[in-house]
Motif scaffolding. Structure first.
Motif, PDB file in Angstrom:
ATOM      1  N   GLY A   1     -34.717  13.676  13.517  1.00 59.73           N
ATOM      2  CA  GLY A   1     -33.694  13.674  12.458  1.00 59.73           C
ATOM      3  C   GLY A   1     -34.583  13.164  11.116  1.00 59.73           C
ATOM      4  N   LEU A   2     -34.402  13.786  10.153  1.00 55.68           N
ATOM      5  CA  LEU A   2     -35.111  13.166   8.643  1.00 55.68           C
ATOM      6  C   LEU A   2     -33.983  13.003   8.005  1.00 55.68           C
ATOM      7  CD1 LEU A   2     -37.701  16.045   8.378  1.00 55.68           C
ATOM      8  CD2 LEU A   2     -38.041  13.882   9.296  1.00 55.68           C
ATOM      9  N   TRP A   3     -33.770  11.673   7.281  1.00 57.42           N
ATOM     10  CA  TRP A   3     -32.618  11.210   6.541  1.00 57.42           C
ATOM     11  C   TRP A   3     -32.996  10.279   5.458  1.00 57.42           C
ATOM     12  CZ3 TRP A   3     -30.274   6.220   6.138  1.00 57.42           C
ATOM     13  CH2 TRP A   3     -29.097   6.122   5.868  1.00 57.42           C
ATOM     14  N   SER A   4     -32.163  10.410   4.379  1.00 54.59           N
ATOM     15  CA  SER A   4     -32.293   9.371   3.080  1.00 54.59           C
ATOM     16  C   SER A   4     -30.842   9.598   2.701  1.00 54.59           C
ATOM     17  CB  SER A   4     -33.090   9.840   2.348  1.00 54.59           C
ATOM     18  OG  SER A   4     -33.262   8.576   1.087  1.00 54.59           O
ATOM     19  N   PRO A   5     -30.137   8.209   2.288  1.00 57.17           N
ATOM     20  CA  PRO A   5     -28.864   8.492   1.550  1.00 57.17           C
ATOM     21  C   PRO A   5     -28.606   9.334   0.323  1.00 57.17           C
ATOM     22  CG  PRO A   5     -29.509   6.206   1.995  1.00 57.17           C
ATOM     23  CD  PRO A   5     -30.713   7.083   2.139  1.00 57.17           C
ATOM     24  N   TYR A   6     -27.777  10.002   0.594  1.00 57.34           N
ATOM     25  CA  TYR A   6     -27.290  10.769  -0.417  1.00 57.34           C
ATOM     26  C   TYR A   6     -25.792  10.605  -1.004  1.00 57.34           C
ATOM     27  CZ  TYR A   6     -26.641  14.936  -3.673  1.00 57.34           C
ATOM     28  OH  TYR A   6     -26.205  15.828  -4.509  1.00 57.34           O
TER      29      TYR A   6
ATOM     30  N   ALA B   1     -28.437  14.306   7.281  1.00 60.97           N
ATOM     31  CA  ALA B   1     -29.754  14.362   7.948  1.00 60.97           C
ATOM     32  C   ALA B   1     -30.281  15.887   8.322  1.00 60.97           C
ATOM     33  CB  ALA B   1     -29.814  13.701   9.231  1.00 60.97           C
ATOM     34  N   LEU B   2     -31.500  16.105   8.234  1.00 61.61           N
ATOM     35  CA  LEU B   2     -31.842  17.274   8.542  1.00 61.61           C
ATOM     36  C   LEU B   2     -32.470  17.050  10.092  1.00 61.61           C
ATOM     37  CD1 LEU B   2     -34.647  18.231   5.799  1.00 61.61           C
ATOM     38  CD2 LEU B   2     -32.034  18.661   5.727  1.00 61.61           C
ATOM     39  N   ILE B   3     -31.844  17.880  10.951  1.00 64.57           N
ATOM     40  CA  ILE B   3     -31.922  17.854  12.252  1.00 64.57           C
ATOM     41  C   ILE B   3     -32.690  19.061  12.885  1.00 64.57           C
ATOM     42  CG2 ILE B   3     -30.965  17.538  14.395  1.00 64.57           C
ATOM     43  CD1 ILE B   3     -28.659  16.043  12.896  1.00 64.57           C
ATOM     44  N   PHE B   4     -33.687  18.920  13.683  1.00 62.79           N
ATOM     45  CA  PHE B   4     -34.239  19.868  14.350  1.00 62.79           C
ATOM     46  C   PHE B   4     -34.695  19.678  15.971  1.00 62.79           C
ATOM     47  CE2 PHE B   4     -35.971  19.349  10.217  1.00 62.79           C
ATOM     48  CZ  PHE B   4     -35.868  20.553   9.685  1.00 62.79           C
ATOM     49  N   GLU B   5     -34.747  20.695  16.701  1.00 63.10           N
ATOM     50  CA  GLU B   5     -35.141  20.619  18.076  1.00 63.10           C
ATOM     51  C   GLU B   5     -36.667  20.464  17.984  1.00 63.10           C
ATOM     52  OE1 GLU B   5     -33.376  23.617  20.579  1.00 63.10           O
ATOM     53  OE2 GLU B   5     -31.190  22.960  20.172  1.00 63.10           O
ATOM     54  N   THR B   6     -37.142  19.677  18.864  1.00 63.78           N
ATOM     55  CA  THR B   6     -38.460  19.434  19.084  1.00 63.78           C
ATOM     56  C   THR B   6     -38.890  19.458  20.654  1.00 63.78           C
ATOM     57  OG1 THR B   6     -38.267  17.036  18.865  1.00 63.78           O
ATOM     58  CG2 THR B   6     -38.803  18.373  16.944  1.00 63.78           C
ATOM     59  N   PRO B   7     -38.803  20.469  21.221  1.00 61.93           N
ATOM     60  CA  PRO B   7     -38.979  20.452  22.577  1.00 61.93           C
ATOM     61  C   PRO B   7     -40.600  20.149  22.924  1.00 61.93           C
ATOM     62  CG  PRO B   7     -38.788  22.856  21.812  1.00 61.93           C
ATOM     63  CD  PRO B   7     -38.603  21.798  20.682  1.00 61.93           C
ATOM     64  N   LYS B   8     -41.518  20.270  22.265  1.00 61.51           N
ATOM     65  CA  LYS B   8     -42.882  19.994  22.492  1.00 61.51           C
ATOM     66  C   LYS B   8     -43.405  19.046  21.692  1.00 61.51           C
ATOM     67  CE  LYS B   8     -43.538  25.066  23.304  1.00 61.51           C
ATOM     68  NZ  LYS B   8     -44.434  26.198  22.978  1.00 61.51           N
ATOM     69  N   ALA B   9     -44.624  18.549  22.081  1.00 64.10           N
ATOM     70  CA  ALA B   9     -45.371  17.419  21.418  1.00 64.10           C
ATOM     71  C   ALA B   9     -45.229  17.775  19.700  1.00 64.10           C
ATOM     72  CB  ALA B   9     -46.546  17.227  21.736  1.00 64.10           C
ATOM     73  N   THR B  10     -44.858  16.672  18.955  1.00 64.00           N
ATOM     74  CA  THR B  10     -44.503  16.839  17.731  1.00 64.00           C
ATOM     75  C   THR B  10     -45.074  15.766  16.650  1.00 64.00           C
ATOM     76  OG1 THR B  10     -42.688  17.981  18.032  1.00 64.00           O
ATOM     77  CG2 THR B  10     -42.654  17.183  15.969  1.00 64.00           C
ATOM     78  N   GLU B  11     -45.356  15.891  15.548  1.00 66.97           N
ATOM     79  CA  GLU B  11     -46.017  14.897  14.344  1.00 66.97           C
ATOM     80  C   GLU B  11     -45.333  15.240  13.070  1.00 66.97           C
ATOM     81  OE1 GLU B  11     -50.052  15.221  14.194  1.00 66.97           O
ATOM     82  OE2 GLU B  11     -50.534  14.209  16.376  1.00 66.97           O
TER      83      GLU B  11
END
Length: 290
Positions: A236-241, A203-213
């Motif tokens: 988290g953004l994910w697709s199987p690999y 997965a690609l993982i990011f911190e999103t401390p503020k409002a996010t879309e």
């Protein structure tokens, strides 16, 4: 499996009592939600509670006692109770039990609600600490969306995160499922063209401390999915690999996997939430279907 269907003038959704899991989102007769296939991933949109992601060595420590828990917790594998419903609104509830106490030593109440408003689905979580001690937990979403939605190929789609700004990116070890916080970096990229190789390191993982879309869209038609939230600190953004799976998950989280250097103490776990006795924690996100 018991499921309940509700609809608005635009959308129709189906939710299962098992896991209070969203099983279908349809617009114009087109299914937007991944329908589950064990070849790639059998689930559709599990609720992650009372942890998000994996624990180091599959265990944690609380009050000098060790507990084992599988990745993403147990809510997704428990039967909820449908406590309220009308034509465009559902509320499900899960409470602690003898079984949950084996891996999680707290008295709790988790309520999950689904509300339809036109082309938007509002998902709300309410966690109540029904214990006499401070409670520690994580909670998160894991909805998977079909790619393609109607036409095109996987590579014709992209994910766009807004607002446009730099974000902390946290690498994940695909073998252990733990984070490497020492290698956290500031990433300027806000748009990601979909390829299966994008997820070669999990997965690609990011911190999103503020409002996010996050918007899933394509270059062929106007069909898209937008996930939006105000108070979820991680994404988290994910697709199987390496599987060529025809879906992508867009996952807002109030919690996250263990850091590889964790000492295993639940009270100091990275990203953990705490709740005083009798208090409630609330969070929500929307799924907009176009």
């Amino acid at each position: 499996m018991t499921t309940t269907k509700i609809s608005s003038d635009v959308l129709e959704i189906t939710v299962a009592t098992f896991g209070a899991e969203l099983h279908s989102i349809k617009k114009d007769g087109i299914e937007y939600l991944w329908q589950g296939n064990p070849e790639f991933w059998a689930r559709k949109a599990p609720i992650l509670f009372p942890i998000v992601g994996k624990l180091k060595n599959g265990s944690y420590r609380y009050n000098d006692e060790n507990f084992k828990m599988a990745g993403h917790g147990f809510a997704r594998d428990n039967m909820f109770k449908l406590i309220d419903s009308d034509e465009d609104d559902l509320v499900f509830e899960l409470k602690d039990s003898k079984e949950t106490k084996l891996s999680y030593p707290f008295d709790f109440r988790l309520r999950v609600s689904y509300k339809l408003r036109g082309n938007k689905l509002l998902v709300k979580w309410e966690v109540k600490n029904q214990d006499e001690q401070e409670m520690y937990f994580g909670i998160g979403a894991h909805p998977a969306f079909n790619v393609p939605l109607e036409s095109g190929t996987f590579e014709a789609y992209k994910l766009t995160i807004t607002p446009t700004q730099s974000r902390q990116f946290i690498p994940l070890d695909p073998e252990t499922g733990t984070l490497d916080l020492d290698k956290k970096t500031l990433l300027e990229q806000n748009e990601f063209s979909l390829t299966h190789d994008l997820f070669k390191d999990d997965a690609l993982i990011f911190e999103t401390p503020k409002a996010t879309e996050v918007v899933l869209s394509n270059s062929i038609d106007n069909r898209s999915v937008k996930i939006a939230w105000k108070n979820m600190p991680f994404l988290g953004l994910w697709s199987p690999y390496p599987a060529q799976a025809p879906f992508v998950c867009i996952e807002p989280w109030c919690g996250i996997a263990d850091d590889e250097n964790t000492d295993g103490d639940l009270t100091t776990k990275f990203g953990i939430n705490s709740l005083d006795p009798g208090k409630k924690f609330k969070a929500e996100y929307t799924i907009e279907i176009n």
